[in-house]
Design a protein around this motif. Structure first.
Motif: not given
Ligand SMILES: [Zn+2]
Ligand SMILES: [Zn+2]
Length: 168
Positions: A52-53, A55-57, A59
């Motif tokens: 989850r973390a 994926r923010r940076r 994608p």
């Protein structure tokens, strides 16, 4: 608050780069970002949380890549794991000798140091089971945040705490 300090993270990243190069592991952007996430977290995240973390940076990262990378880091000796394998395994980039405080309600896992616990003797019965590599103490409890939340619930609804009347 929940992040390791920059110096620690940089030092872990250096260790990652040199371990990867001596093992012939390609340093892809995704692998670096996955390691950076574990290296900078004090949360002992599981694979889902890392995913989850990151994926923010990044994608394009997949949960599969995260799993494979975390176990590769484990094989390289750059992270260790805690918790029983059957539950979701959590990863820890702190390789210094330390112990854990675990909240049984929210799953918070924090490092702490203790010279006394480091010096704990392992009983002969354990040594008979096999070679001992390390001894790590896991202190379990209800963290102050969960305890405060429970107190708030009790004030609002005093009957919420009367467990004795309705045994499970
Ligand atoms: Zn808690
Ligand atoms: Zn730890």
């Amino acid at each position: 608050l929940n992040k390791a300090d920059r110096l620690t993270v940089d030092c872990r990243l250096d260790r990652f780069r040199s371990a990867a190069s001596s093992a012939g592991v390609k340093l892809t952007h995704q692998r670096l970002e996955i390691f950076r996430e574990v290296a900078s977290s004090l949360e002992h995240p599981d694979a889902e949380a890392v995913f989850r973390a990151v994926r923010r940076r990044v994608p394009t990262v997949s949960i599969d890549t995260v799993y494979r990378t975390l176990w590769m880091l484990n094989d390289l000796g750059l992270v260790t794991t805690l918790g029983p394998r059957r539950e979701s395994v959590r990863f820890d980039a702190n390789l210094d000798r330390h112990h854990h405080y675990i909240c049984v309600r929210c799953g918070l896992a924090r490092d702490f140091d203790s010279a006394e616990l480091d010096a704990l003797g392992v009983p002969a019965a354990v040594q008979a089971m096999g070679r001992v590599i390390t001894t790590q103490v896991e202190v379990r409890g209800i963290c102050s945040r969960c305890a405060a939340a429970k107190n708030r619930t009790l004030k609002r609804n005093p009957r919420a705490g009367s467990r004795a009347a309705t045994p499970r």
